[in-house]
Design a protein around this motif. Structure first.
Motif, PDB file in Angstrom:
ATOM      1  N   CYS A  80      49.309  75.808  69.983  1.00  0.00           N
ATOM      2  CA  CYS A  80      50.318  74.638  69.996  1.00  0.00           C
ATOM      3  C   CYS A  80      49.648  73.892  68.758  1.00  0.00           C
ATOM      4  CB  CYS A  80      49.699  73.676  71.206  1.00  0.00           C
ATOM      5  SG  CYS A  80      50.681  72.119  71.255  1.00  0.00           S
ATOM      6  N   SER A  81      48.328  73.859  68.360  1.00  0.00           N
ATOM      7  CA  SER A  81      48.035  73.208  67.245  1.00  0.00           C
ATOM      8  C   SER A  81      48.361  73.927  66.012  1.00  0.00           C
ATOM      9  CB  SER A  81      46.473  73.146  67.406  1.00  0.00           C
ATOM     10  OG  SER A  81      46.067  72.174  68.072  1.00  0.00           O
TER      11      SER A  81
ATOM     12  N   TYR B 209      51.976  72.696  65.372  1.00  0.00           N
ATOM     13  CA  TYR B 209      51.803  71.282  64.636  1.00  0.00           C
ATOM     14  C   TYR B 209      51.820  71.544  63.114  1.00  0.00           C
ATOM     15  CZ  TYR B 209      50.963  66.468  63.971  1.00  0.00           C
ATOM     16  OH  TYR B 209      50.827  65.134  63.590  1.00  0.00           O
ATOM     17  N   CYS B 210      50.787  72.368  62.803  1.00  0.00           N
ATOM     18  CA  CYS B 210      50.472  72.589  61.362  1.00  0.00           C
ATOM     19  C   CYS B 210      51.657  73.065  60.637  1.00  0.00           C
ATOM     20  CB  CYS B 210      49.354  73.441  61.396  1.00  0.00           C
ATOM     21  SG  CYS B 210      47.682  72.849  61.784  1.00  0.00           S
TER      22      CYS B 210
ATOM     23  N   ASN C 268      54.442  70.389  60.283  1.00  0.00           N
ATOM     24  CA  ASN C 268      54.051  69.204  59.466  1.00  0.00           C
ATOM     25  C   ASN C 268      53.634  69.687  57.766  1.00  0.00           C
ATOM     26  OD1 ASN C 268      54.485  66.453  61.154  1.00  0.00           O
ATOM     27  ND2 ASN C 268      53.416  67.891  62.229  1.00  0.00           N
TER      28      ASN C 268
ATOM     29  N   ALA D 173      57.228  76.890  63.659  1.00  0.00           N
ATOM     30  CA  ALA D 173      56.477  75.931  64.557  1.00  0.00           C
ATOM     31  C   ALA D 173      57.193  76.000  66.093  1.00  0.00           C
ATOM     32  CB  ALA D 173      56.657  74.483  64.055  1.00  0.00           C
TER      33      ALA D 173
ATOM     34  N   TYR E  61      55.613  76.896  69.615  1.00  0.00           N
ATOM     35  CA  TYR E  61      55.576  75.938  70.641  1.00  0.00           C
ATOM     36  C   TYR E  61      55.838  76.741  72.025  1.00  0.00           C
ATOM     37  CZ  TYR E  61      54.550  71.578  68.188  1.00  0.00           C
ATOM     38  OH  TYR E  61      54.061  70.707  67.193  1.00  0.00           O
TER      39      TYR E  61
ATOM     40  N   ARG F 294      51.026  70.176  76.431  1.00  0.00           N
ATOM     41  CA  ARG F 294      51.625  69.568  74.914  1.00  0.00           C
ATOM     42  C   ARG F 294      52.469  70.238  74.370  1.00  0.00           C
ATOM     43  NH1 ARG F 294      47.892  69.920  69.645  1.00  0.00           N
ATOM     44  NH2 ARG F 294      49.100  68.727  68.359  1.00  0.00           N
TER      45      ARG F 294
ATOM     46  N   ASN G 296      56.376  69.018  73.166  1.00  0.00           N
ATOM     47  CA  ASN G 296      56.677  69.161  71.857  1.00  0.00           C
ATOM     48  C   ASN G 296      57.917  70.060  71.853  1.00  0.00           C
ATOM     49  OD1 ASN G 296      54.648  67.374  71.353  1.00  0.00           O
ATOM     50  ND2 ASN G 296      53.259  69.024  70.213  1.00  0.00           N
TER      51      ASN G 296
END
Length: 251
Positions: free
Chosen positions: A122-123, A126-127, A130, A141, A145, A155, A159
């Protein structure tokens, strides 16, 4: 053989073929063997390191304590612990106990993801979304996800719903956005519940249902840390006399 420093201010755990004379981190002379590096013992040691790190993982801790947390996660990551890799990635992303390094954060999130850690996946998503430590790639991404969401990460489920609600990396689909919010909300995940309530309030991906929206907002209102947007929404219902509430300017 693994050894652990018994200095209460040092959390060093290391491997050595010879009996060490002192701790390589703090120089302490009192060391304790914690067993052969067999799989069960190694796993126990990794988990203990992660737990120690988490006990110090707070913005309210001192600089030295934050660095100690970083060292615990680093040691666990070096022993191939997926949770250790994930939390080490967090340390690098947010500069917790170590200077921030986004590329290192991505590296450890990737390692954690490959080891089956859904929070790391998940992190990593996010990277990519963004452009943090890696070239921005919303499609990649969304793929990540989905991987974490299907693995049960709340999370990531939320997302992914946001991705569908805005058409970022996936086709725009209010219905699919609602589905993922609904799924995460079933486990009491507040960010998903808030977005689900908005869906019911506005008829986004589902038939409009103000009473169901109010029910969700009430749950969020009574959480240990009430969600401000939920309070505003409840206030607007009282202001307009909607969702089965009598109009009440005072409330």
């Amino acid at each position: 053989m693994f050894y652990e420093c018994l200095n209460p201010e040092c959390f060093c755990v290391f491997q050595s073929r010879l009996i060490p004379s002192k701790c390589p981190e703090c120089g302490g002379t009192v060391l304790q063997s914690i067993g052969e590096s067999s799989a069960p013992q190694s796993e126990y040691t990794r988990k203990a390191l992660v737990e120690r790190g988490l006990s110090l993982f707070s913005s309210e801790t001192s600089r030295e304590e934050r660095h100690q947390a970083y060292r615990c996660f680093r040691e666990a990551a070096e022993m191939a612990d997926p949770d250790g890799m994930f939390y080490l990635g967090l340390c690098f992303e947010f500069g917790y106990g170590i200077e921030a390094d986004f590329q290192q954060a991505v590296r450890y999130y990737q390692m954690a993801s490959e080891a089956g850690n859904h929070a790391g996946t998940c992190s990593l998503a996010y990277c990519y979304l963004n452009g943090i430590g890696v070239e921005e790639d919303p499609v990649r991404a969304a793929e990540l996800y989905r991987k974490a969401a299907e693995g049960g990460n709340l999370r990531a489920q939320t997302n992914l719903g946001v991705s569908y609600s805005k058409g970022i990396g996936v086709p725009y689909s209010p219905r699919k956005a609602f589905f993922w919010y609904y799924l995460a909300s079933g486990f009491g995940y507040a960010p998903a519940m808030l977005r689900l309530a908005v869906c019911y309030k506005n008829g986004f991906g589902v038939k409009k249902n103000l009473k169901e929206a109010l029910r969700l907002y009430r749950i969020l209102e009574n959480m240990p840390e009430p969600e401000p947007e939920a309070l505003v929404a409840i206030g607007s219902f009282y202001e307009a006399g909607e969702a089965g509430l009598a109009q009440d300017g005072e409330k």
